[in-house]
Scaffold this active site. Structure first.
Site, PDB file in Angstrom:
ATOM      1  N   ARG A   1      30.120   9.445  29.722  1.00 27.71           N
ATOM      2  CA  ARG A   1      31.230  10.331  30.154  1.00 27.71           C
ATOM      3  C   ARG A   1      31.156  10.689  31.640  1.00 27.71           C
ATOM      4  NH1 ARG A   1      30.296  12.444  24.922  1.00 27.71           N
ATOM      5  NH2 ARG A   1      31.948  11.754  23.545  1.00 27.71           N
TER       6      ARG A   1
ATOM      7  N   LYS B   1      39.306   5.531  43.832  1.00 33.56           N
ATOM      8  CA  LYS B   1      39.939   4.620  42.869  1.00 33.56           C
ATOM      9  C   LYS B   1      38.864   3.653  42.399  1.00 33.56           C
ATOM     10  CE  LYS B   1      44.831   4.443  44.033  1.00 33.56           C
ATOM     11  NZ  LYS B   1      45.939   3.599  44.524  1.00 33.56           N
TER      12      LYS B   1
ATOM     13  N   GLU C   1      43.764  -4.175  55.896  1.00 34.99           N
ATOM     14  CA  GLU C   1      43.883  -2.757  55.496  1.00 34.99           C
ATOM     15  C   GLU C   1      43.878  -1.855  56.740  1.00 34.99           C
ATOM     16  OE1 GLU C   1      44.601  -2.225  52.409  1.00 34.99           O
ATOM     17  OE2 GLU C   1      43.485  -3.580  51.089  1.00 34.99           O
TER      18      GLU C   1
ATOM     19  N   LYS D   1      42.803   7.544  55.754  1.00 34.80           N
ATOM     20  CA  LYS D   1      42.832   7.458  54.293  1.00 34.80           C
ATOM     21  C   LYS D   1      42.473   8.807  53.670  1.00 34.80           C
ATOM     22  CE  LYS D   1      41.737   5.098  50.136  1.00 34.80           C
ATOM     23  NZ  LYS D   1      41.341   3.898  49.428  1.00 34.80           N
TER      24      LYS D   1
ATOM     25  N   GLU E   1      47.477  10.168  43.307  1.00 38.83           N
ATOM     26  CA  GLU E   1      48.694   9.368  43.540  1.00 38.83           C
ATOM     27  C   GLU E   1      49.907   9.865  42.767  1.00 38.83           C
ATOM     28  OE1 GLU E   1      47.837   5.208  44.388  1.00 38.83           O
ATOM     29  OE2 GLU E   1      49.788   4.687  43.563  1.00 38.83           O
TER      30      GLU E   1
ATOM     31  N   ARG F   1      50.163   9.271  48.103  1.00 38.95           N
ATOM     32  CA  ARG F   1      49.095   8.258  48.184  1.00 38.95           C
ATOM     33  C   ARG F   1      49.642   6.846  48.014  1.00 38.95           C
ATOM     34  NH1 ARG F   1      42.916   8.374  45.784  1.00 38.95           N
ATOM     35  NH2 ARG F   1      42.420   6.236  46.392  1.00 38.95           N
TER      36      ARG F   1
ATOM     37  N   ASN G   1      49.627   1.773  49.354  1.00 35.58           N
ATOM     38  CA  ASN G   1      49.877   0.504  48.666  1.00 35.58           C
ATOM     39  C   ASN G   1      50.813  -0.393  49.476  1.00 35.58           C
ATOM     40  OD1 ASN G   1      48.337   1.391  46.475  1.00 35.58           O
ATOM     41  ND2 ASN G   1      50.103   2.398  45.545  1.00 35.58           N
TER      42      ASN G   1
ATOM     43  N   HIS H   1      50.908  -4.140  49.154  1.00 34.26           N
ATOM     44  CA  HIS H   1      50.129  -4.491  47.977  1.00 34.26           C
ATOM     45  C   HIS H   1      50.986  -4.975  46.804  1.00 34.26           C
ATOM     46  CE1 HIS H   1      46.974  -2.639  50.263  1.00 34.26           C
ATOM     47  NE2 HIS H   1      46.083  -2.765  49.299  1.00 34.26           N
TER      48      HIS H   1
ATOM     49  N   HIS I   1      49.603  -8.216  45.774  1.00 38.92           N
ATOM     50  CA  HIS I   1      48.914  -8.335  44.480  1.00 38.92           C
ATOM     51  C   HIS I   1      49.513  -9.454  43.639  1.00 38.92           C
ATOM     52  CE1 HIS I   1      47.009  -4.053  43.871  1.00 38.92           C
ATOM     53  NE2 HIS I   1      46.309  -4.814  44.686  1.00 38.92           N
TER      54      HIS I   1
ATOM     55  N   HIS J   1      41.628 -10.728  48.673  1.00 34.14           N
ATOM     56  CA  HIS J   1      42.505  -9.556  48.572  1.00 34.14           C
ATOM     57  C   HIS J   1      43.194  -9.217  49.904  1.00 34.14           C
ATOM     58  CE1 HIS J   1      44.002  -5.698  47.188  1.00 34.14           C
ATOM     59  NE2 HIS J   1      43.458  -5.135  48.250  1.00 34.14           N
TER      60      HIS J   1
HETATM   61  P1  NAD Z   1      34.399  -8.626  47.707  1.00 38.12           P
HETATM   62  O1  NAD Z   1      33.828  -7.417  47.138  1.00 38.12           O
HETATM   63  O2  NAD Z   1      34.700  -9.772  46.790  1.00 38.12           O
HETATM   64  O3  NAD Z   1      33.462  -9.128  48.898  1.00 38.12           O
HETATM   65  C1  NAD Z   1      33.837 -10.301  49.589  1.00 38.12           C
HETATM   66  C2  NAD Z   1      32.662 -11.274  49.709  1.00 38.12           C
HETATM   67  O4  NAD Z   1      31.775 -10.789  50.716  1.00 38.12           O
HETATM   68  C3  NAD Z   1      31.834 -11.432  48.461  1.00 38.12           C
HETATM   69  O5  NAD Z   1      31.528 -12.800  48.288  1.00 38.12           O
HETATM   70  C4  NAD Z   1      30.560 -10.636  48.763  1.00 38.12           C
HETATM   71  O6  NAD Z   1      29.433 -11.146  48.090  1.00 38.12           O
HETATM   72  C5  NAD Z   1      30.429 -10.845  50.243  1.00 38.12           C
HETATM   73  N1  NAD Z   1      29.730  -9.801  50.973  1.00 38.12           N
HETATM   74  C6  NAD Z   1      29.844  -8.464  50.822  1.00 38.12           C
HETATM   75  N2  NAD Z   1      29.171  -7.834  51.787  1.00 38.12           N
HETATM   76  C7  NAD Z   1      28.585  -8.774  52.550  1.00 38.12           C
HETATM   77  C8  NAD Z   1      27.790  -8.739  53.707  1.00 38.12           C
HETATM   78  N3  NAD Z   1      27.499  -7.594  54.313  1.00 38.12           N
HETATM   79  N4  NAD Z   1      27.339  -9.905  54.211  1.00 38.12           N
HETATM   80  C9  NAD Z   1      27.672 -11.078  53.629  1.00 38.12           C
HETATM   81  N5  NAD Z   1      28.462 -11.172  52.561  1.00 38.12           N
HETATM   82  C10 NAD Z   1      28.918 -10.041  52.029  1.00 38.12           C
HETATM   83  O7  NAD Z   1      35.796  -8.318  48.442  1.00 38.12           O
HETATM   84  P2  NAD Z   1      36.333  -7.049  49.239  1.00 38.12           P
HETATM   85  O8  NAD Z   1      37.382  -7.581  50.115  1.00 38.12           O
HETATM   86  O9  NAD Z   1      35.255  -6.244  49.792  1.00 38.12           O
HETATM   87  O10 NAD Z   1      36.997  -6.157  48.102  1.00 38.12           O
HETATM   88  C11 NAD Z   1      38.143  -6.588  47.407  1.00 38.12           C
HETATM   89  C12 NAD Z   1      38.286  -5.724  46.183  1.00 38.12           C
HETATM   90  O11 NAD Z   1      38.491  -4.377  46.585  1.00 38.12           O
HETATM   91  C13 NAD Z   1      39.454  -6.092  45.314  1.00 38.12           C
HETATM   92  O12 NAD Z   1      39.049  -6.139  43.974  1.00 38.12           O
HETATM   93  C14 NAD Z   1      40.438  -4.972  45.518  1.00 38.12           C
HETATM   94  O13 NAD Z   1      41.247  -4.742  44.400  1.00 38.12           O
HETATM   95  C15 NAD Z   1      39.506  -3.828  45.791  1.00 38.12           C
HETATM   96  N6  NAD Z   1      40.110  -2.708  46.531  1.00 38.12           N
HETATM   97  C16 NAD Z   1      39.962  -1.472  46.019  1.00 38.12           C
HETATM   98  C17 NAD Z   1      40.466  -0.379  46.677  1.00 38.12           C
HETATM   99  C18 NAD Z   1      40.223   0.995  46.161  1.00 38.12           C
HETATM  100  O14 NAD Z   1      40.803   1.950  46.681  1.00 38.12           O
HETATM  101  N7  NAD Z   1      39.353   1.162  45.185  1.00 38.12           N
HETATM  102  C19 NAD Z   1      41.165  -0.551  47.893  1.00 38.12           C
HETATM  103  C20 NAD Z   1      41.305  -1.856  48.390  1.00 38.12           C
HETATM  104  C21 NAD Z   1      40.772  -2.937  47.695  1.00 38.12           C
HETATM  105  N1  GLY Z   2      43.916   1.342  48.404  1.00 35.81           N
HETATM  106  C1  GLY Z   2      44.929   2.264  47.982  1.00 35.81           C
HETATM  107  C2  GLY Z   2      44.399   3.590  47.604  1.00 35.81           C
HETATM  108  O1  GLY Z   2      43.219   3.848  47.652  1.00 35.81           O
HETATM  109  O2  GLY Z   2      45.152   4.426  47.210  1.00 35.81           O
END
Ligand code: NAD
Ligand code: GLY
Length: 359
Positions: free
Chosen positions: A121, A143, A185, A227, A237, A241, A245, A248, A252, A265
């Site tokens: 939980r 998120k 972003e 942010k 949101e 918020r 997006n 996106h 997406h 992404h």
């Molecule tokens: P990712 O987490 O897939 O990382 C990209 C690649 O970089 C991976 O292969 C990872 O192993 C590698 N990597 C990470 N750090 C490294 C480093 N320091 N050195 C070498 N390699 C490294 O991709 P991302 O772009 O970081 O994240 C994308 C994800 O984030 C998506 O799933 C998206 O939906 C999510 N996201 C979430 C939010 C939120 O608010 N929670 C906002 C934007 C995106």
């Molecule tokens: N990446 C969009 C949000 O965090 O709301």
């Protein structure tokens, strides 16, 4: 060192941004009142680079550490991987007196955060983002979640971390494609919230692409500030918020259609931003000149702008399944000039027409 407070009443926390601060993680976890066992969730690539430093810092501060690895890639941000994480948490004896450390990019952060939100939980968690995208966006704001076969991030929770520790030095090992993906972003914040930040990124794009550490700290700090200001006003949101997006909705959709393989992404968001800016021009919210500046900056930052091939009906279906859809209408974010947002509601078919996808 920059320390930024995210003020969310009982869920408030600090974002710490500096070079070479991984070694301070353990002490900072103590300072925010964390105790017991730390479950460090990462993937093999990031764990190989930074797992030992993170573990060493936590152990030096007196924590017991267990390490859990999930496979690398968006295609693993799903319930199968999450269940494996739950199995590992159980086998390691991670209980309500323990906490999770998410060490990696947005995939690790989203999944580990959701594991923290749901395990017993809810147990505390700390974000240690290692991609630019995670440092400027996904690690901040709470998120968390995983993908469903029918859509991205359909399963999740708003669950704030106790601390976000951003060691800018980790970007040294990130490949240029992933680095550029994070810039999508960064550009987003400028386009919909802050004209002067957009100009800063325009003027400093060469230094940013060369990973100049001072400029990097500046864009990460300003992104986190922008942010946080939005999240503080609308944590869950209810309205505002949604501006985060921008790019996106259609981004997406192309990411999903590509099977999360050909586009990462941030690249999908870049294409989505070009389309959102086109919609904005079509609605007379943005001039052709402003569109050209946005388009040029996206290209300058090494991001794609070409629309991948797609099936029209599939695109409509994916857009319609988006979380931002209400009774057939999509809550779509446009840019008003550069530095301001506008919200409007459209059917997927209208969006395709306004964004020029049907011409
Ligand atoms: P990712 O987490 O897939 O990382 C990209 C690649 O970089 C991976 O292969 C990872 O192993 C590698 N990597 C990470 N750090 C490294 C480093 N320091 N050195 C070498 N390699 C490294 O991709 P991302 O772009 O970081 O994240 C994308 C994800 O984030 C998506 O799933 C998206 O939906 C999510 N996201 C979430 C939010 C939120 O608010 N929670 C906002 C934007 C995106
Ligand atoms: N990446 C969009 C949000 O965090 O709301």
């Amino acid at each position: 060192m920059s320390i930024l407070s995210v003020n969310l009443a009982d869920n408030s926390y600090d974002i710490v941004i500096e070079r070479g601060i991984l070694a301070s993680l353990g002490q900072r976890c103590l300072t925010v009142g964390l105790k017991g066992m730390a479950a460090v969730i990462s993937n093999p690539a990031v764990a190989a680079l930074y797992g030992a430093a993170v573990q060493g810092s936590l152990v030096a501060a007196g924590f017991t550490v267990v390490r859990i690895e999930i496979p690398d890639g968006e295609e693993y941000k799903n319930s199968t991987t999450l269940n494996q994480v739950y199995d590992d948490l159980l086998a390691s004896g991670v209980d309500r007196s323990s906490f999770i450390v998410a060490l990696g990019g947005g995939v690790v952060g989203d999944l580990a955060g959701y594991a923290a939100a749901t395990w017993m939980r809810g147990i505390p968690f700390v974000q240690v983002p290692t991609t630019l995208l995670a440092q400027v966006d996904s690690s901040v704001g709470g998120k968390t979640g995983i993908d469903h076969p029918k859509g991205k991030n359909l399963i999740g929770a708003f669950y704030q971390p106790r601390l976000v520790l951003i060691d800018v030095n980790t970007l040294a090992t990130l490949d240029q494609r992933q680095f550029c993906a994070g810039l999508a972003e960064v550009i987003k914040y400028g386009v919909v919230i802050d004209h002067s930040f957009f100009e800063f990124v325009e003027k400093n794009s060469d230094a940013i692409l060369a990973k100049d550490p001072d400029v990097l700290i500046e864009i990460i700090l300003r992104s986190c500030q922008l942010k946080s200001q939005v999240v503080e006003l609308d944590e869950k949101e209810a309205g505002l918020r949604a501006i985060l997006n921008y790019g996106h909705t259609l981004g997406h959709a192309f990411e999903s259609i590509s099977g999360y393989s050909s586009l990462v992404h941030g690249e999908a968001v870049a294409i989505g931003m070009v389309l959102a800016a086109k919609v904005s021009v079509a609605k007379s919210l943005c001039s052709e000149e402003e569109f050209s500046r946005i388009h040029a900056l996206i290209i300058k930052c090494g991001l794609p702008v070409e629309i991948p091939s797609y099936d029209r009906q599939q695109l409509i279906d994916v857009v319609a399944a988006d979380k931002k859809s209400k009774s057939g209408n999509i809550n779509f974010i446009c840019n008003q000039g550069i530095g301001m947002y506008a919200m409007s509601q459209h059917t997927p078919e209208e969006l395709l027409a306004l964004s020029g996808l049907e011409t």
